[in-house]
Write a protein that holds these residues in place. Structure first.
Motif, mmCIF file in Angstrom:
data_model
loop_
_atom_site.group_PDB
_atom_site.id
_atom_site.type_symbol
_atom_site.label_atom_id
_atom_site.label_comp_id
_atom_site.label_asym_id
_atom_site.label_seq_id
_atom_site.Cartn_x
_atom_site.Cartn_y
_atom_site.Cartn_z
ATOM 1 N N THR A 10 -14.476 7.988 -5.130
ATOM 2 C CA THR A 10 -14.608 7.146 -6.318
ATOM 3 C C THR A 10 -15.190 5.780 -5.976
ATOM 4 N N GLY A 11 -15.234 5.426 -4.695
ATOM 5 C CA GLY A 11 -15.759 4.114 -4.314
ATOM 6 C C GLY A 11 -14.703 3.032 -4.329
ATOM 7 N N SER A 12 -13.464 3.385 -4.697
ATOM 8 C CA SER A 12 -12.424 2.360 -4.761
ATOM 9 C C SER A 12 -12.086 1.823 -3.374
ATOM 10 N N TYR A 13 -12.508 2.564 -2.335
ATOM 11 C CA TYR A 13 -12.272 2.055 -0.987
ATOM 12 C C TYR A 13 -12.983 0.715 -0.790
ATOM 13 N N GLU A 14 -14.139 0.581 -1.445
ATOM 14 C CA GLU A 14 -14.876 -0.679 -1.336
ATOM 15 C C GLU A 14 -14.094 -1.828 -1.964
ATOM 16 N N THR A 15 -13.517 -1.599 -3.134
ATOM 17 C CA THR A 15 -12.724 -2.661 -3.759
ATOM 18 C C THR A 15 -11.487 -2.970 -2.926
ATOM 19 N N LEU A 16 -10.904 -1.929 -2.334
ATOM 20 C CA LEU A 16 -9.696 -2.138 -1.533
ATOM 21 C C LEU A 16 -10.019 -2.921 -0.271
ATOM 22 N N LEU A 17 -11.076 -2.521 0.423
ATOM 23 C CA LEU A 17 -11.373 -3.145 1.714
ATOM 24 C C LEU A 17 -11.882 -4.571 1.561
ATOM 25 N N THR A 18 -12.432 -4.925 0.388
ATOM 26 C CA THR A 18 -12.901 -6.292 0.234
ATOM 27 C C THR A 18 -11.795 -7.221 -0.268
ATOM 28 N N LEU A 19 -10.597 -6.673 -0.447
ATOM 29 C CA LEU A 19 -9.428 -7.537 -0.619
ATOM 30 C C LEU A 19 -9.010 -7.960 0.796
ATOM 31 N N GLU A 65 -10.526 8.009 -2.300
ATOM 32 C CA GLU A 65 -11.004 6.628 -2.386
ATOM 33 C C GLU A 65 -12.474 6.528 -2.010
ATOM 34 N N ILE A 108 0.845 -1.204 0.000
ATOM 35 C CA ILE A 108 0.000 0.000 0.000
ATOM 36 C C ILE A 108 0.878 1.251 0.000
ATOM 37 N N LYS A 123 2.275 1.763 -3.464
ATOM 38 C CA LYS A 123 1.251 2.246 -4.385
ATOM 39 C C LYS A 123 0.978 3.735 -4.153
#
Lengths: 234, 312
Positions: free
Chosen positions: A77-86, A74, A7, A10
């Motif tokens: 854009t909602g990318s926090y959801e994709t990140l947290l579900t990893l 995040e 992280i 990135k």
């Protein structure tokens, strides 16, 4: 822990692959360089006291500008959801982003090392306070980064995140100068909360555990607050 | 594989999901169907550990979501609605970031990325920023993201929404290809999609499950009834009800209020084993009622869906 590293990498790429990092660093160097050197030749003293005196105030505005996007973007854009579900914990995300902010602060300070080098050519420079100043600047930067990161978790709007972060940092920076507003009994406690006194102590070259603990506590409270805010969004 | 019990979620006093429960075996494709705002996305977000349920339990294999969220996330791949990915990152950078976070290393990581690129046909866009991609391409990158660790469970939130018909077919093909060995939950509000891809359909409305059955069973029950709509004049509602309900094969008589011109609209629900229109006509001819309308609607999945989810 290697997730924190991924992280961090990135986030650093995000900073340094876009022009924003270089713009922020350039503006910072121009402003602090001008503020410092315009007075430097008037006093004619070979030290960086003036530079470090200004640091809490310049950091109070620059660091929230650096950290404002960490979570607000995040969340927007909602990318926090994709990140947290990893398979990553919120703690690892917060730590990775925090360290990226600290590294950025270090990158912001790195070019200013040219100042003491140039000054040491012009006169006898005492390196003790200079080293103390940089250690203090990193501690202060870490504390403000945590505050800015906390502000960034509060909202999807980066501008609000910046304003909230800058307000809190600025408040911590000026608290020492506002002590006369507080009743006599509170002066001791409130005085301890101000960032400037602790920073100036370290910048004198005296690294006292009380000052170090102060900065680490502010950083811890900021990160813990961010953790609570993110948890409450679940 | 997945057991959900009494799952409930409140947002500031508003109940989005209200006591949902189901179990799923491995290798099933389950379609979560419902109108917009029924609670599909909230349910999926709880299943993937993004939202914490107000009450209820989620168990995946032997793991409990409350106790082991990270272990469950390792078993799952999730594609949120409209694939919110980092717009500034290049596709390759993004996929290798996800691979890193999923714990894939070195050659294994590169190998897996290559497989996914082939599966989702991403060759041409590997060096493009995600923000520059069209919706369909972005959705394919999102699918690759979800399948990175070759997870046993795949959860897709409206995987085809906002795509053009060609892209929808492409995404469905990919889903069907991977659905042979995986457990998939996908949400949609498009019936034909659920019908085409899912083994089992769960219909939810206002946060509750209103139907849960295998797709072919749902279709069969739907076909078991015929609806015959009539309009009669000079007829008293009570007499109509008595006479028509006595007919063989008529399950229900639904009479609406008489209209201004004195005609009486009504609906007969009949068993779907044969055509009853002739019997009904003969019965009416024996009376002095005037028949002005008679038509039959066979019930399909769409009518079932509408009946179960309409506002009332």
């Amino acid at each position: 822990m290697h997730q924190v590293r991924h992280i961090l990498t990135k986030e650093l790429k995000d900073y340094f692959l876009s022009p924003i990092a270089y713009i922020v660093i350039a503006v910072y160097l121009v402003v602090t360089g001008w503020l410092f050197f315009s007075a430097f030749f008037v006093f004619g003293q070979a030290d960086l006291r003036n530079f470090f005196n200004l640091l809490p105030f310049t950091f109070a505005f620059v660091i929230p500008a650096v950290t404002m996007r960490l979570f607000a973007e995040e969340l927007n854009t909602g990318s926090y959801e994709t990140l947290l579900t990893l398979p990553v914990t919120p703690g690892a995300i917060i730590l990775g982003k925090f360290l990226a902010g600290v590294v950025f602060t270090a990158a912001l300070l790195a070019p200013t090392i040219a100042y003491p080098i140039v000054i040491s050519l012009m006169g006898a420079l005492d390196w003790g306070p200079v080293i103390g100043g940089y250690v203090g600047a990193l501690l202060l930067g870490a504390a403000f980064t945590a505050v800015g990161l906390f502000a960034s978790t509060l909202t999807r709007n980066q501008i609000i995140a910046f304003i909230v972060g800058a307000l809190v940092c600025f408040f911590l920076a000026v608290l020492d100068k506002m002590l006369f507003f507080f009743p006599q009994g509170l002066v001791g406690v409130v005085g301890y909360l101000g960032a400037e006194v602790h920073f100036q102590n370290v910048a004198k070259g005296i690294i006292d555990s009380r000052d170090v603990i102060y900065f680490l506590s502010v950083a811890f409270i900021g990160l813990y607050g961010a953790h609570l805010v993110l948890e409450s969004k679940e | 594989m997945i057991a959900v019990e009494n799952l409930t979620k409140y947002y500031d006093g508003f109940c989005a999901v209200d006591g949902i429960g189901f179990t799923m075996a491995g290798g099933e494709i389950l379609g979560l169907l419902g109108p917009n705002g029924a609670g599909k996305t909230t349910t999926l977000r709880m299943l993937t550990g993004y939202l914490r349920p107000t009450s209820g339990t989620i168990r995946v294999k032997d793991l409990d979501m409350e106790a082991d969220p990270v272990a469950i996330k390792r078993l799952m791949g999730y594609l949120p609605e409209s694939a919110p990915l980092y717009p500034g990152m290049l596709v390759y950078d993004y996929l290798s970031y996800v691979a890193n976070l999923r714990g894939l290393r070195g050659a294994a990581r590169e190998g897996r990325i290559r497989e996914l690129v082939a599966l989702c046909s991403l060759w041409d866009i590997m060096a493009k920023p995600i923000g520059d991609l069209s919706k369909g391409l972005k959705q394919r990158v999102g699918l690759a993201h979800a399948m990175m660790s070759d997870p046993e469970i795949l959860i897709l939130d409206e995987p085809t929404s906002g795509l053009d018909p060609n892209q929808i077919v492409e995404i469905r093909d990919i889903i069907r290809r991977i659905g042979r060995e995986k457990t998939i939950i996908l949400s949609t509000h498009i019936l034909s999609e659920a019908e085409a891809t899912c083994d089992r359909i769960v219909i939810i409305n206002k946060g509750r499950i209103v139907a849960d059955d295998r797709t072919e069973n749902l279709k069969r029950t739907a076909g078991q009834e015929h609806h015959i709509h009539l309009r009669l004049c000079h007829a008293a509602p009570d007499a109509v009800r008595e006479r028509l309900a006595a007919l063989e094969g008529v399950l229900r008589v639904e009479i609406a209020a008489p209209e201004g011109d004195g005609s009486l609209p009504l609906k007969l629900v009949c068993r779907g084993d044969r055509d009853r229109r002739e019997d009904i006509y003969r019965e009416i001819r024996a009376t002095d009622w005037i028949l002005t309308e008679l038509y039959q609607r066979s019930r399909d999945l769409e009518t079932v869906f509408r009946e179960l989810t309409k506002e009332s």
